[in-house]
Design a protein around this motif. Structure first.
Motif, PDB file in Angstrom:
ATOM      1  N   ILE A  94       0.837  -1.210   0.000  1.00 33.98           N
ATOM      2  CA  ILE A  94       0.000   0.000   0.000  1.00 33.98           C
ATOM      3  C   ILE A  94       0.871   1.259   0.000  1.00 33.98           C
ATOM      4  CG2 ILE A  94      -1.598   1.360   1.419  1.00 33.98           C
ATOM      5  CD1 ILE A  94      -2.883  -1.343   2.236  1.00 33.98           C
ATOM      6  N   MET A  95       1.919   1.259   0.822  1.00 31.61           N
ATOM      7  CA  MET A  95       2.814   2.424   0.846  1.00 31.61           C
ATOM      8  C   MET A  95       3.553   2.583  -0.477  1.00 31.61           C
ATOM      9  SD  MET A  95       4.488   2.528   4.616  1.00 31.61           S
ATOM     10  CE  MET A  95       4.273   0.883   5.256  1.00 31.61           C
ATOM     11  N   ALA A  96       4.005   1.474  -1.040  1.00 26.63           N
ATOM     12  CA  ALA A  96       4.726   1.540  -2.315  1.00 26.63           C
ATOM     13  C   ALA A  96       3.803   1.997  -3.435  1.00 26.63           C
ATOM     14  CB  ALA A  96       5.325   0.174  -2.644  1.00 26.63           C
ATOM     15  N   ARG A  97       2.570   1.517  -3.434  1.00 25.38           N
ATOM     16  CA  ARG A  97       1.628   1.916  -4.482  1.00 25.38           C
ATOM     17  C   ARG A  97       1.338   3.412  -4.422  1.00 25.38           C
ATOM     18  NH1 ARG A  97      -4.174  -0.472  -4.420  1.00 25.38           N
ATOM     19  NH2 ARG A  97      -4.574   1.476  -3.373  1.00 25.38           N
ATOM     20  N   GLY A  98       1.247   3.953  -3.216  1.00 29.86           N
ATOM     21  CA  GLY A  98       1.058   5.395  -3.078  1.00 29.86           C
ATOM     22  C   GLY A  98       2.210   6.172  -3.681  1.00 29.86           C
ATOM     23  N   ALA A  99       3.415   5.655  -3.509  1.00 29.81           N
ATOM     24  CA  ALA A  99       4.594   6.318  -4.091  1.00 29.81           C
ATOM     25  C   ALA A  99       4.615   6.153  -5.605  1.00 29.81           C
ATOM     26  CB  ALA A  99       5.870   5.753  -3.480  1.00 29.81           C
ATOM     27  N   TRP A 100       4.228   4.974  -6.099  1.00 26.42           N
ATOM     28  CA  TRP A 100       4.219   4.740  -7.549  1.00 26.42           C
ATOM     29  C   TRP A 100       3.236   5.665  -8.250  1.00 26.42           C
ATOM     30  CZ3 TRP A 100       3.211  -1.168  -6.840  1.00 26.42           C
ATOM     31  CH2 TRP A 100       4.383  -1.785  -6.395  1.00 26.42           C
ATOM     32  N   GLU A 101       2.098   5.912  -7.611  1.00 27.52           N
ATOM     33  CA  GLU A 101       1.046   6.692  -8.253  1.00 27.52           C
ATOM     34  C   GLU A 101       1.226   8.203  -8.104  1.00 27.52           C
ATOM     35  OE1 GLU A 101      -2.494   5.084  -6.550  1.00 27.52           O
ATOM     36  OE2 GLU A 101      -2.425   3.292  -7.823  1.00 27.52           O
ATOM     37  N   SER A 102       2.166   8.621  -7.284  1.00 26.62           N
ATOM     38  CA  SER A 102       2.390  10.060  -7.130  1.00 26.62           C
ATOM     39  C   SER A 102       3.065  10.615  -8.386  1.00 26.62           C
ATOM     40  CB  SER A 102       3.254  10.337  -5.899  1.00 26.62           C
ATOM     41  OG  SER A 102       4.567   9.889  -6.111  1.00 26.62           O
ATOM     42  N   ARG A 103       2.873  11.896  -8.617  1.00 25.49           N
ATOM     43  CA  ARG A 103       3.487  12.524  -9.789  1.00 25.49           C
ATOM     44  C   ARG A 103       5.001  12.497  -9.720  1.00 25.49           C
ATOM     45  NH1 ARG A 103       1.175  18.060 -10.201  1.00 25.49           N
ATOM     46  NH2 ARG A 103      -0.651  17.325  -9.136  1.00 25.49           N
ATOM     47  N   GLY A 104       5.538  12.704  -8.531  1.00 28.06           N
ATOM     48  CA  GLY A 104       6.988  12.688  -8.367  1.00 28.06           C
ATOM     49  C   GLY A 104       7.576  11.299  -8.542  1.00 28.06           C
ATOM     50  N   GLY A 105       6.813  10.273  -8.135  1.00 26.42           N
ATOM     51  CA  GLY A 105       7.296   8.903  -8.214  1.00 26.42           C
ATOM     52  C   GLY A 105       7.324   8.332  -9.613  1.00 26.42           C
ATOM     53  N   GLU A 106       6.558   8.935 -10.523  1.00 24.67           N
ATOM     54  CA  GLU A 106       6.533   8.437 -11.903  1.00 24.67           C
ATOM     55  C   GLU A 106       7.896   8.580 -12.571  1.00 24.67           C
ATOM     56  OE1 GLU A 106       3.416  10.489 -13.907  1.00 24.67           O
ATOM     57  OE2 GLU A 106       1.830   9.364 -12.888  1.00 24.67           O
ATOM     58  N   LYS A 107       8.682   9.544 -12.128  1.00 23.43           N
ATOM     59  CA  LYS A 107       9.969   9.821 -12.773  1.00 23.43           C
ATOM     60  C   LYS A 107      11.018   8.762 -12.454  1.00 23.43           C
ATOM     61  CE  LYS A 107       8.962  14.689 -12.515  1.00 23.43           C
ATOM     62  NZ  LYS A 107       9.165  15.908 -11.751  1.00 23.43           N
ATOM     63  N   PHE A 108      10.878   8.075 -11.320  1.00 20.34           N
ATOM     64  CA  PHE A 108      11.848   7.036 -10.958  1.00 20.34           C
ATOM     65  C   PHE A 108      11.118   5.794 -10.444  1.00 20.34           C
ATOM     66  CE2 PHE A 108      11.395  10.175  -7.638  1.00 20.34           C
ATOM     67  CZ  PHE A 108      11.269   9.451  -6.463  1.00 20.34           C
ATOM     68  N   ARG A 109      10.129   5.391 -11.209  1.00 21.83           N
ATOM     69  CA  ARG A 109       9.294   4.245 -10.850  1.00 21.83           C
ATOM     70  C   ARG A 109      10.108   2.956 -10.710  1.00 21.83           C
ATOM     71  NH1 ARG A 109       3.335   3.435 -12.810  1.00 21.83           N
ATOM     72  NH2 ARG A 109       3.501   5.597 -12.234  1.00 21.83           N
ATOM     73  N   PHE A 110      11.107   2.762 -11.575  1.00 18.66           N
ATOM     74  CA  PHE A 110      11.918   1.547 -11.503  1.00 18.66           C
ATOM     75  C   PHE A 110      12.625   1.451 -10.155  1.00 18.66           C
ATOM     76  CE2 PHE A 110      15.895  -0.790 -12.111  1.00 18.66           C
ATOM     77  CZ  PHE A 110      15.382  -2.005 -12.541  1.00 18.66           C
ATOM     78  N   SER A 111      13.161   2.559  -9.667  1.00 14.47           N
ATOM     79  CA  SER A 111      13.824   2.566  -8.359  1.00 14.47           C
ATOM     80  C   SER A 111      12.828   2.258  -7.239  1.00 14.47           C
ATOM     81  CB  SER A 111      14.478   3.921  -8.097  1.00 14.47           C
ATOM     82  OG  SER A 111      15.473   4.177  -9.037  1.00 14.47           O
ATOM     83  N   LEU A 112      11.622   2.772  -7.365  1.00 14.05           N
ATOM     84  CA  LEU A 112      10.592   2.496  -6.363  1.00 14.05           C
ATOM     85  C   LEU A 112      10.191   1.029  -6.380  1.00 14.05           C
ATOM     86  CD1 LEU A 112       8.381   5.674  -6.800  1.00 14.05           C
ATOM     87  CD2 LEU A 112       9.842   5.120  -4.853  1.00 14.05           C
TER      88      LEU A 112
END
Length: 143
Positions: A94-112
């Protein structure tokens, strides 16, 4: 006394989730970019090692105290450990999905994604050790 393993796993998973949320929370709230995420990861791994040390000491202590005892309950503690671990994995997702879906997280999704899979491996390590130790202690008492 075999519930000492359950207590150690519970403390470990709660501590892990607290540390993991300190990394994923700022990314989800778009407060951290790629560089800040790397710094947060470094701090996470250092804190994780510090948090894991007393848990391992508890596990070793419980193992020493239970060694040679007959009639160790395996099913109930192992089931509780598995349920607590599953809940921890769900919260990690759930925490990771929140980061994946954020606008900032889209730029480094692979790292997330990579950090999520590392987190799942870390959160399951201690519970697996505890279940194996419970099994070994049960088998030792049976023979």
């Amino acid at each position: 006394m075999e519930y000492g393993f359950v207590a150690a796993c519970f403390v470990f998973i709660v501590g892990f989730l607290a540390l993991y949320s300190k990394v994923m929370g700022p990314v989800s709230r778009e407060e951290a970019g790629r560089e800040e995420f790397r710094k947060l990861q470094t701090a996470f791994f250092i804190r994780f090692a510090i948090m894991e040390t007393p848990v391992i000491a508890i596990i070793v202590l419980v193992f020493i105290l239970l060694e040679g005892q007959v009639g160790i309950d395996f099913i109930m503690p192992a089931a509780i450990i598995m349920v607590v671990t599953l809940v921890g994995i769900v919260f990690t997702f759930i925490m990771a999905r929140g980061a994946w879906e954020s606008r900032g997280g889209e730029k480094f999704r692979f790292s997330l994604h990579t950090f999520f899979f590392i987190g799942v491996a870390l959160i399951t390590a201690i519970p697996i050790v505890c279940v194996v130790l419970l099994y070994v202690l049960r088998e030792q008492g049976v023979s």
